[in-house]
Design a protein around this motif. Structure first.
Motif, PDB file in Angstrom:
ATOM      1  N   GLN A 143      52.474  58.455  27.174  1.00 55.63           N
ATOM      2  CA  GLN A 143      52.679  58.125  28.582  1.00 55.63           C
ATOM      3  C   GLN A 143      52.923  59.400  29.384  1.00 55.63           C
ATOM      4  N   ALA A 144      52.276  59.470  30.526  1.00 53.72           N
ATOM      5  CA  ALA A 144      52.365  60.670  31.366  1.00 53.72           C
ATOM      6  C   ALA A 144      53.792  60.956  31.805  1.00 53.72           C
ATOM      7  N   LEU A 145      54.586  59.901  32.044  1.00 53.27           N
ATOM      8  CA  LEU A 145      55.970  60.089  32.483  1.00 53.27           C
ATOM      9  C   LEU A 145      56.765  60.870  31.451  1.00 53.27           C
ATOM     10  N   VAL A 146      56.623  60.503  30.180  1.00 53.01           N
ATOM     11  CA  VAL A 146      57.372  61.181  29.121  1.00 53.01           C
ATOM     12  C   VAL A 146      56.883  62.615  28.952  1.00 53.01           C
ATOM     13  N   THR A 147      55.572  62.806  28.980  1.00 53.11           N
ATOM     14  CA  THR A 147      55.015  64.159  28.881  1.00 53.11           C
ATOM     15  C   THR A 147      55.538  65.042  30.006  1.00 53.11           C
ATOM     16  N   ASP A 148      55.627  64.474  31.200  1.00 52.55           N
ATOM     17  CA  ASP A 148      56.148  65.203  32.353  1.00 52.55           C
ATOM     18  C   ASP A 148      57.595  65.608  32.134  1.00 52.55           C
ATOM     19  N   LEU A 149      58.419  64.698  31.640  1.00 51.02           N
ATOM     20  CA  LEU A 149      59.829  65.005  31.404  1.00 51.02           C
ATOM     21  C   LEU A 149      60.002  66.083  30.335  1.00 51.02           C
ATOM     22  N   ILE A 150      59.148  66.040  29.321  1.00 54.20           N
ATOM     23  CA  ILE A 150      59.203  67.068  28.272  1.00 54.20           C
ATOM     24  C   ILE A 150      58.872  68.436  28.855  1.00 54.20           C
ATOM     25  N   ASN A 151      57.805  68.493  29.630  1.00 49.97           N
ATOM     26  CA  ASN A 151      57.309  69.779  30.134  1.00 49.97           C
ATOM     27  C   ASN A 151      58.132  70.343  31.287  1.00 49.97           C
ATOM     28  N   THR A 152      58.904  69.491  31.949  1.00 49.84           N
ATOM     29  CA  THR A 152      59.704  69.973  33.077  1.00 49.84           C
ATOM     30  C   THR A 152      61.186  70.040  32.703  1.00 49.84           C
ATOM     31  N   VAL A 153      61.816  68.905  32.520  1.00 47.26           N
ATOM     32  CA  VAL A 153      63.268  68.887  32.288  1.00 47.26           C
ATOM     33  C   VAL A 153      63.647  69.551  30.972  1.00 47.26           C
ATOM     34  N   LEU A 154      63.046  69.099  29.872  1.00 46.18           N
ATOM     35  CA  LEU A 154      63.452  69.615  28.567  1.00 46.18           C
ATOM     36  C   LEU A 154      63.159  71.104  28.441  1.00 46.18           C
ATOM     37  N   CYS A 155      61.981  71.511  28.865  1.00 46.19           N
ATOM     38  CA  CYS A 155      61.616  72.926  28.766  1.00 46.19           C
ATOM     39  C   CYS A 155      62.385  73.789  29.764  1.00 46.19           C
ATOM     40  N   ALA A 156      62.920  73.175  30.817  1.00 50.43           N
ATOM     41  CA  ALA A 156      63.713  73.938  31.785  1.00 50.43           C
ATOM     42  C   ALA A 156      65.080  74.294  31.215  1.00 50.43           C
ATOM     43  N   TYR A 157      65.637  73.422  30.400  1.00 50.07           N
ATOM     44  CA  TYR A 157      66.980  73.646  29.859  1.00 50.07           C
ATOM     45  C   TYR A 157      66.969  74.445  28.568  1.00 50.07           C
ATOM     46  N   LEU A 158      65.907  74.294  27.767  1.00 51.61           N
ATOM     47  CA  LEU A 158      65.882  74.910  26.453  1.00 51.61           C
ATOM     48  C   LEU A 158      64.834  76.016  26.388  1.00 51.61           C
ATOM     49  N   THR A 159      65.182  77.098  25.707  1.00 54.10           N
ATOM     50  CA  THR A 159      64.229  78.186  25.490  1.00 54.10           C
ATOM     51  C   THR A 159      63.597  78.024  24.110  1.00 54.10           C
ATOM     52  N   ASN A 160      62.533  78.740  23.880  1.00 56.51           N
ATOM     53  CA  ASN A 160      61.836  78.706  22.586  1.00 56.51           C
ATOM     54  C   ASN A 160      61.437  77.289  22.183  1.00 56.51           C
ATOM     55  N   VAL A 161      60.868  76.578  23.135  1.00 57.25           N
ATOM     56  CA  VAL A 161      60.410  75.210  22.876  1.00 57.25           C
ATOM     57  C   VAL A 161      58.923  75.224  22.523  1.00 57.25           C
ATOM     58  N   ASP A 162      58.587  74.556  21.447  1.00 55.34           N
ATOM     59  CA  ASP A 162      57.200  74.409  21.005  1.00 55.34           C
ATOM     60  C   ASP A 162      56.857  72.924  21.069  1.00 55.34           C
ATOM     61  N   VAL A 163      55.991  72.544  22.013  1.00 56.29           N
ATOM     62  CA  VAL A 163      55.622  71.140  22.193  1.00 56.29           C
ATOM     63  C   VAL A 163      54.320  70.868  21.451  1.00 56.29           C
ATOM     64  N   ARG A 164      54.337  69.890  20.569  1.00 54.19           N
ATOM     65  CA  ARG A 164      53.166  69.587  19.748  1.00 54.19           C
ATOM     66  C   ARG A 164      52.720  68.138  19.943  1.00 54.19           C
ATOM     67  N   LYS A 165      51.436  67.976  20.215  1.00 54.09           N
ATOM     68  CA  LYS A 165      50.870  66.631  20.300  1.00 54.09           C
ATOM     69  C   LYS A 165      50.547  66.150  18.898  1.00 54.09           C
ATOM     70  N   ILE A 166      51.009  64.950  18.569  1.00 55.80           N
ATOM     71  CA  ILE A 166      50.824  64.435  17.212  1.00 55.80           C
ATOM     72  C   ILE A 166      50.308  63.005  17.254  1.00 55.80           C
TER      73      ILE A 166
END
Length: 226
Positions: A143-166
């Motif tokens: 879902q685009a909403l979850v992908t958006d939250l991962i790429n904006t909120v989660l990546c904004a707070y945490l460094t060294n984040v590796d996002v993988r599509k599975i």
């Protein structure tokens, strides 16, 4: 330092087809192996004629849908319980964010509510997340909403984040996130008077058994674990 794996799944949609929207994060310190638990689960599923490479989707098992529509209740319960036991015995914790959609005026308000809750959670537990060398996020981009939250909120707070599509079939912990979403949705329905469906009541037998056997145990895995 080790890596932290975060496996994400959701339940619901941004439209009118569901009353609740849930996002679950499974947290796994990858220094703690789950190989033994995975091997045991694959062996037990094989005995039930479930191919080890198949993804176990909890919602369809409960509701007798999709690939489970012609499978009898006893086998569906056994498969569900094997997956639940795998989750209970694995060195993981979880966090679920749940929103009753009628409390949000539209999808933008829903997105804002989830972003605020996710941001607060990350901010309050920043020391925990910073204790890992890297954070690896696993999501199927469902879902685009979850992908958006991962790429904006989660990546904004945490460094060294590796996002993988599975694909969910690749990781049992992705299927675990799916199971937690299913059970936390049952908790919402049970505690907020939303009403469980006939198929859900048949599968779990009663609200009391759902609470005693599954929801109480699940609560013990919630982050931070006591």
């Amino acid at each position: 330092m080790s890596d932290l794996g975060i496996f994400i799944d959701e339940s619901g949609d941004v439209g009118s087809n569901s009353e609740f929207y849930l996002i679950t994060m499974i947290l796994h310190d990858q220094a703690s192996s789950i190989e033994q638990q995975e091997q045991k689960l694959c062996y037990e599923l094989d005995l039930l004629d479930v191919h080890p490479e198949e993804a176990v989707h909890s919602g369809p098992i409960v509701r007798k849908e999709d690939e489970w529509k012609d499978v009898d209740l006893e086998k569906r319960r056994k498969v569900f319980f094997k997956m639940f036991s795998f989750m209970r015995l694995s060195p993981i914790s979880y966090k679920t964010f749940s929103v009753r959609k009628r409390e949000c005026a539209d999808r933008f308000a829903l997105r804002g509510r989830l972003a605020n809750e996710l941001g607060s959670f990350l901010r309050d537990n920043l020391a925990f997340f910073q204790g890992f060398e890297s954070v690896i996020v696993y999501y199927d981009n469902g879902q685009a909403l979850v992908t958006d939250l991962i790429n904006t909120v989660l990546c904004a707070y945490l460094t060294n984040v590796d996002v993988r599509k599975i694909a969910p079939s690749e990781y049992r912990l992705s299927q675990t996130a799916d199971m937690v979403c299913t059970l936390e949705l049952m908790r919402e329905k049970s505690e907020n008077g939303a009403g469980m469906s006939k198929s859900e009541l048949i599968f779990f037998e009663s609200r009391r058994r759902l609470s005693k056997v599954f929801l109480k145990t699940l609560k013990g895995l919630e982050f931070p674990k006591s």
